[in-house]
Design a protein around this motif. Structure first.
Motif, PDB file in Angstrom:
ATOM      1  N   ALA A 230      30.412  37.010  51.442  1.00 34.15           N
ATOM      2  CA  ALA A 230      31.313  36.891  50.302  1.00 34.15           C
ATOM      3  C   ALA A 230      31.641  38.250  49.706  1.00 34.15           C
ATOM      4  N   ILE A 231      30.650  39.131  49.625  1.00 36.65           N
ATOM      5  CA  ILE A 231      30.888  40.473  49.085  1.00 36.65           C
ATOM      6  C   ILE A 231      31.863  41.241  49.978  1.00 36.65           C
ATOM      7  N   ALA A 232      31.643  41.182  51.311  1.00 32.02           N
ATOM      8  CA  ALA A 232      32.513  41.905  52.244  1.00 32.02           C
ATOM      9  C   ALA A 232      33.931  41.351  52.201  1.00 32.02           C
ATOM     10  N   ASN A 233      34.054  40.022  52.195  1.00 28.25           N
ATOM     11  CA  ASN A 233      35.383  39.412  52.185  1.00 28.25           C
ATOM     12  C   ASN A 233      36.103  39.651  50.863  1.00 28.25           C
ATOM     13  N   GLN A 234      35.346  39.725  49.774  1.00 31.00           N
ATOM     14  CA  GLN A 234      35.982  39.998  48.496  1.00 31.00           C
ATOM     15  C   GLN A 234      36.518  41.428  48.467  1.00 31.00           C
ATOM     16  N   ALA A 235      35.790  42.351  49.080  1.00 33.76           N
ATOM     17  CA  ALA A 235      36.284  43.734  49.171  1.00 33.76           C
ATOM     18  C   ALA A 235      37.576  43.779  49.987  1.00 33.76           C
ATOM     19  N   ASP A 236      37.615  43.002  51.097  1.00 30.76           N
ATOM     20  CA  ASP A 236      38.842  42.952  51.909  1.00 30.76           C
ATOM     21  C   ASP A 236      39.996  42.354  51.106  1.00 30.76           C
ATOM     22  N   ALA A 237      39.703  41.283  50.348  1.00 29.60           N
ATOM     23  CA  ALA A 237      40.753  40.645  49.554  1.00 29.60           C
ATOM     24  C   ALA A 237      41.290  41.601  48.498  1.00 29.60           C
ATOM     25  N   ASN A 238      40.416  42.343  47.864  1.00 26.69           N
ATOM     26  CA  ASN A 238      40.860  43.300  46.841  1.00 26.69           C
ATOM     27  C   ASN A 238      41.704  44.421  47.462  1.00 26.69           C
ATOM     28  N   SER A 436      40.586  36.000  46.450  1.00 28.48           N
ATOM     29  CA  SER A 436      39.661  36.760  45.602  1.00 28.48           C
ATOM     30  C   SER A 436      39.032  35.862  44.538  1.00 28.48           C
ATOM     31  N   ARG A 437      39.879  34.998  43.918  1.00 28.43           N
ATOM     32  CA  ARG A 437      39.338  34.087  42.903  1.00 28.43           C
ATOM     33  C   ARG A 437      38.330  33.108  43.516  1.00 28.43           C
ATOM     34  N   GLU A 438      38.650  32.610  44.716  1.00 26.87           N
ATOM     35  CA  GLU A 438      37.735  31.691  45.386  1.00 26.87           C
ATOM     36  C   GLU A 438      36.399  32.359  45.670  1.00 26.87           C
ATOM     37  N   LEU A 439      36.454  33.607  46.134  1.00 30.71           N
ATOM     38  CA  LEU A 439      35.229  34.340  46.427  1.00 30.71           C
ATOM     39  C   LEU A 439      34.450  34.661  45.151  1.00 30.71           C
ATOM     40  N   GLU A 440      35.167  34.916  44.061  1.00 26.30           N
ATOM     41  CA  GLU A 440      34.486  35.132  42.789  1.00 26.30           C
ATOM     42  C   GLU A 440      33.702  33.885  42.375  1.00 26.30           C
ATOM     43  N   GLN A 441      34.285  32.684  42.620  1.00 29.78           N
ATOM     44  CA  GLN A 441      33.586  31.438  42.305  1.00 29.78           C
ATOM     45  C   GLN A 441      32.325  31.299  43.161  1.00 29.78           C
ATOM     46  N   VAL A 442      32.453  31.631  44.454  1.00 26.86           N
ATOM     47  CA  VAL A 442      31.285  31.585  45.332  1.00 26.86           C
ATOM     48  C   VAL A 442      30.209  32.550  44.839  1.00 26.86           C
ATOM     49  N   MET A 443      30.626  33.750  44.429  1.00 25.55           N
ATOM     50  CA  MET A 443      29.672  34.737  43.939  1.00 25.55           C
ATOM     51  C   MET A 443      28.977  34.254  42.672  1.00 25.55           C
ATOM     52  N   ARG A 444      29.733  33.533  41.820  1.00 23.01           N
ATOM     53  CA  ARG A 444      29.093  32.997  40.610  1.00 23.01           C
ATOM     54  C   ARG A 444      28.006  31.986  40.972  1.00 23.01           C
ATOM     55  N   PHE A 445      28.254  31.165  42.014  1.00 21.84           N
ATOM     56  CA  PHE A 445      27.224  30.230  42.464  1.00 21.84           C
ATOM     57  C   PHE A 445      26.001  30.966  42.993  1.00 21.84           C
ATOM     58  N   TRP A 446      26.242  32.037  43.760  1.00 21.20           N
ATOM     59  CA  TRP A 446      25.111  32.804  44.270  1.00 21.20           C
ATOM     60  C   TRP A 446      24.348  33.484  43.139  1.00 21.20           C
ATOM     61  N   ASP A 447      25.097  33.978  42.128  1.00 18.80           N
ATOM     62  CA  ASP A 447      24.423  34.560  40.961  1.00 18.80           C
ATOM     63  C   ASP A 447      23.569  33.514  40.263  1.00 18.80           C
ATOM     64  N   ARG A 448      24.117  32.291  40.157  1.00 17.46           N
ATOM     65  CA  ARG A 448      23.354  31.198  39.538  1.00 17.46           C
ATOM     66  C   ARG A 448      22.092  30.894  40.340  1.00 17.46           C
TER      67      ARG A 448
END
Length: 639
Positions: A230-238, A436-448
């Motif tokens: 998710a981190i790598a794909n979010q960097a690509d999306a940005n 990017s928004r979808e990956l941010e949601q995934v990251m929030r779940f991982w943070d949780r």
């Protein structure tokens, strides 16, 4: 030392006048035939002290209230409690030392509590809890009240050949053992609090682990990427967002000179509309995925609810089986009347009746139903959002088509290639932003998930620390346990031998259950009912009192109320006389530090007449102001 406790007097106020009894002696015996009211008087004493008493019909219909004058330590109180169910929760209290009336105390959940007053007089905190010692227990335990301590002070007629301090109720075992340990200083309020805190923290730790597992399972079931992916794909999306933004800006600059003001306006609107359309498409995709996930989760929950309800329904159908005849003696039971809350066969409380009139479902079923309602709300909300998103998609598609046709009409073929490139770049930007928004949601779940894992680890470390501290404190009491149980074993063996309990070769106190063991068997196995159990009960209670009096470092109240110790002994005068010899010996040895009150149907033929005796008969019952109808009308108090 033992806790000084003395019953000075009892006053029973009836519709026909007052009846009073004084108890000045160390040993007082109430003698009389079955039904003269000895057990009724004992239960009225229990009622006055805040307990749940089994009151005979004469008490419920003719007694107005009962007062007891008691000494506990340095305190002395006059407690008065009504028998009327509407007002019986209120106890009037007078401090006989200060000669002042205290505020009313209560036997229910209201404050101030009568139990707290009596525990305070004993020097015992009123906020102690008895947590289960099981390693997997997550309940902090029920509060210890004076009623729990009174089980070690009063042996009722129904318990004398049945159980010891509630030992037949397995749910009560943690509290019974905690009270025993407290009374013999094998534990203390601080340790009880630590045990309760450990159980509570264990429950929080289990909940945290379970919640962490639920989030991880959700991420797995939803096909979410790993954190690193998710981190790598979010960097690509940005990066794609930045590139698309730059490309769009270049296209705007190249198109701007060839388009008049109105065309530029239409193009800007088209760009916004296309981004909005792409956002709506991404939103719909995300909502559809969430809708499917929540629907699947709800289906699992409903399956669990259905399973539990089927189990409950099956139990209820099986519980409807009624005996029409007694399986033992084959007598007809259909004409036998019993209260609806009791089993017609055994007259014990009917679990089915309690279940039908209970307002509480099991915790698991309630939790599942709440989860089902929450998931249904989520699914309904997502359905509404999907419907609204579909409408928005249709509207935005029409808007894009309308704007495209308008621009085409104005520009014809002059800038078609540039517009197509602009459209493609806009779509790429919208897609990248949605991703990017979808990956941010995934990251929030991982943070949780990480937060829950850290919380669980912290709780686990705190649980281990508290358990280690508790183990150390319990280890410090190990030597005292050996000393106390050594004395209890020796004293109990001596008492059983002196009484001459039939068939007993060895006797001791179990160091785990704190109950009698005869010939290496628990009492309930060695003698389910009968005279052996009654005689063993007397030996057990004399043992506890003698050891407590001798050690002088316990909290056991120096008071014992025993109802019908000759129960089930039939005509065994030798065994009966031995029981009374032990009681008299204990009273004599205590030299005024203990008080025994005994009620019995018939005293042994030979005994030492060096204790106070009150004699009753049907013409002179214990509640003397109320006419006794005679032997034929006697109905014994039953549990």
């Amino acid at each position: 030392m033992t806790t000084p406790f003395r019953l000075e007097s009892v006053n029973v106020r009836t519709v026909a006048g007052d009846v009073s009894y004084q108890f000045p002696s160390a040993l007082t015996v109430l003698a009389g035939s079955v039904g003269v009211g000895k057990s009724t008087l004992f239960e009225l004493i229990k009622h006055a002290l805040g307990g749940r008493a089994l009151l005979a019909e004469v008490a419920r219909t003719s007694v107005l209230d009962v007062s007891v004058d008691i000494r506990i330590g340095a305190s002395r109180y006059l407690l008065t409690r009504s028998v009327d169910p509407e007002t019986s929760a209120v106890v009037r209290v007078r401090d006989l030392v200060e000669q002042t009336d205290l505020e009313d105390h209560f036997t229910d959940k209201r404050e101030p509590s009568l139990s707290s007053l009596l525990l305070s007089a004993m020097g015992v905190p009123d906020d102690m809890r008895a947590a289960s010692r099981a390693s997997n227990s997550t309940k902090q335990g029920a509060r210890i009240s004076f009623a729990d301590i009174f089980k070690y002070m009063y042996v009722s007629q129904g318990d004398i050949n049945k159980e010891i301090a509630g030992s037949e109720d397995s749910y009560y075992t943690p509290k019974r053992k905690a009270v025993f340990e407290l009374l013999f200083a094998l534990t203390n309020p601080s340790i009880l609090e630590s045990q309760s805190s450990v159980a509570r923290l264990r429950g929080e730790y289990d909940d945290a682990q379970r919640e962490h597992a639920v989030v991880l399972q959700f991420l797995e079931d939803s096909g979410a990427q790993s954190r690193f992916e998710a981190i790598a794909n979010q960097a690509d999306a940005n990066a794609q967002i930045r590139e698309s933004s730059i490309a769009l800006e270049h296209l705007r600059e190249s198109i701007r000179p060839a388009i008049d003001r109105e065309t530029r306006t239409l193009r800007d609107l088209l760009g916004e509309a296309e981004r909005s359309l792409a956002d709506a498409l991404n939103t719909r995709s995300l909502l559809e995925q969430q809708h499917a996930d929540f629907a699947a989760e709800r289906a699992h929950v409903q399956q669990d609810i259905s399973r539990l309800e089927r189990m409950s329904s099956a139990g209820e159908r099986l519980a409807q089986i009624e005996f029409s005849v007694c399986p033992r003696c084959m007598q007809n039971l259909k004409s036998r009347e019993a209260p609806p809350e009791l089993c017609r066969l055994c007259l014990q409380p009917d679990p089915l009746f309690a279940a039908e009139h209970s307002d509480h479902a099991t915790y698991e079923l309630v939790h599942l139903r709440e989860q089902d309602v929450e998931l249904a709300t989520q699914v309904l909300g997502l359905s509404a959002e999907l419907q609204l998103t579909g409408q928005n998609l249709a509207d935005r598609s029409r808007l894009v088509d309308d704007l495209s046709r308008a621009i085409q009409d104005r520009t014809q073929n002059r800038i078609t290639p540039q517009l197509q490139a602009y459209t493609d770049a806009t779509a790429r930007l919208a897609s990248a932003e949605g991703r990017s928004r979808e990956l941010e949601q995934v990251m929030r779940f991982w943070d949780r998930a990480d937060d829950l894992e850290m919380n669980a680890q912290g709780l686990g470390q705190e649980l281990k620390r508290m358990q280690d501290e508790l183990d150390v404190r319990l280890a410090l009491l190990a030597e005292r346990r050996r000393e106390v149980f050594g004395e209890l074993d020796n004293e109990f063996a001596d008492n059983v031998r002196a009484i001459g309990v039939p068939g007993v070769r060895s006797a001791k106190i179990d160091h785990e259950t704190y109950l009698p063991v005869l010939n290496d068997q628990p009492l309930k196995d060695f003698s389910p009912v009968g005279g052996v159990r009654t005689a063993t009960q007397v030996a057990y209670w004399v043992t506890l009192m003698n050891v407590a009096l001798r050690r002088r470092d316990t909290l056991l109240p120096a008071f014992l109320l025993i109802d019908s110790p000759r129960t089930s002994l039939n005509d065994n005068d030798e065994l009966s006389a031995a029981l009374y010899r032990r009681l008299v010996t204990m009273a004599d040895a205590a030299e005024g530090r203990v008080q025994l009150v005994v009620g019995d149907n018939e005293l042994p033929a030979a005994y030492r007449r060096d204790y106070a005796q009150m004699d009753f008969d049907y013409a002179h019952p214990t509640i003397a102001t109320i006419h006794h109808p005679g032997r034929d009308a006697v109905e014994t108090i039953s549990t």
